[in-house]
Design an enzyme around this catalytic site. Sequence first.
Site, PDB file in Angstrom:
ATOM      1  N   SER A 257       1.242  -7.694   0.706  1.00 28.40           N
ATOM      2  CA  SER A 257       0.204  -7.118   1.552  1.00 28.40           C
ATOM      3  C   SER A 257      -0.559  -8.235   2.252  1.00 28.40           C
ATOM      4  O   SER A 257      -0.674  -9.344   1.728  1.00 28.40           O
ATOM      5  CB  SER A 257      -0.760  -6.271   0.707  1.00 28.40           C
ATOM      6  OG  SER A 257      -1.704  -5.627   1.525  1.00 28.40           O
ATOM      7  N   ASP A 258      -1.058  -7.925   3.434  1.00 33.15           N
ATOM      8  CA  ASP A 258      -1.883  -8.884   4.153  1.00 33.15           C
ATOM      9  C   ASP A 258      -2.859  -8.121   5.038  1.00 33.15           C
ATOM     10  O   ASP A 258      -2.570  -7.007   5.480  1.00 33.15           O
ATOM     11  CB  ASP A 258      -1.031  -9.822   5.013  1.00 33.15           C
ATOM     12  CG  ASP A 258      -1.835 -11.017   5.486  1.00 33.15           C
ATOM     13  OD1 ASP A 258      -2.061 -11.926   4.661  1.00 33.15           O
ATOM     14  OD2 ASP A 258      -2.275 -11.029   6.648  1.00 33.15           O
ATOM     15  N   GLN A 259      -4.017  -8.726   5.248  1.00 36.31           N
ATOM     16  CA  GLN A 259      -5.007  -8.105   6.127  1.00 36.31           C
ATOM     17  C   GLN A 259      -5.480  -9.114   7.159  1.00 36.31           C
ATOM     18  O   GLN A 259      -5.769 -10.269   6.828  1.00 36.31           O
ATOM     19  CB  GLN A 259      -6.203  -7.586   5.328  1.00 36.31           C
ATOM     20  CG  GLN A 259      -7.197  -6.803   6.191  1.00 36.31           C
ATOM     21  CD  GLN A 259      -8.353  -6.274   5.384  1.00 36.31           C
ATOM     22  OE1 GLN A 259      -9.170  -7.034   4.895  1.00 36.31           O
ATOM     23  NE2 GLN A 259      -8.410  -4.960   5.236  1.00 36.31           N
TER      24      GLN A 259
END
Length: 195
Positions: free
Chosen positions: A73-75
Amino acid sequence: MNNETPIKLILASSSIYRRELLSRLHIPFISISPNIDESTLQKESPEETALRLAISKAKHVSESNPGYTVIGSDQVCSCKGRHIGKSGSFDNAKKQLQLISGEKVLFISAISITNGIDTLSSVVITECKFRILNDATIDYYLQKEEPYDTAGSVKMEKLGITLVEHIKGDDPTSILGLPLIKLTDFLIKFNIISM
């Protein structure tokens, strides 16, 4: 949900926030830091950056852990067309918050899940309208939270929520960095969760 058998699930992240979010699903998992370069590429949109990094994290950890299902996951935060990442310091965080004061900001959360054979990926976007923030408010917030390890220097799960006028999005957990609604869809397709 059926959790009778041990599940070989890895969260490719060192983020305590993502670990806390994933633990809400009551599925056994371990966390492994992906140790990848998270630099933005030239001419890459925030959505492209978040998706590329989520996929890279999942695949990188999957390669050294065969037999496991891995979540990456990445934001990325975007305001006025600019990428806003982790500030790393008080001064950088103050500049970020001055930039987003009174503005609409997109928090782009990407997730990717792979078992080494099949991969599913998605981007979930949340729009936030920030209040007009004066320097005293920014300084107080930064001294209380020290949010230097989060995109845009905003910890929505804590005092950061006071900086926001409103939020628009399909998944309330997306703003926190791990969109659990979409992730649950993926976990069902991978037979990690049965409904």
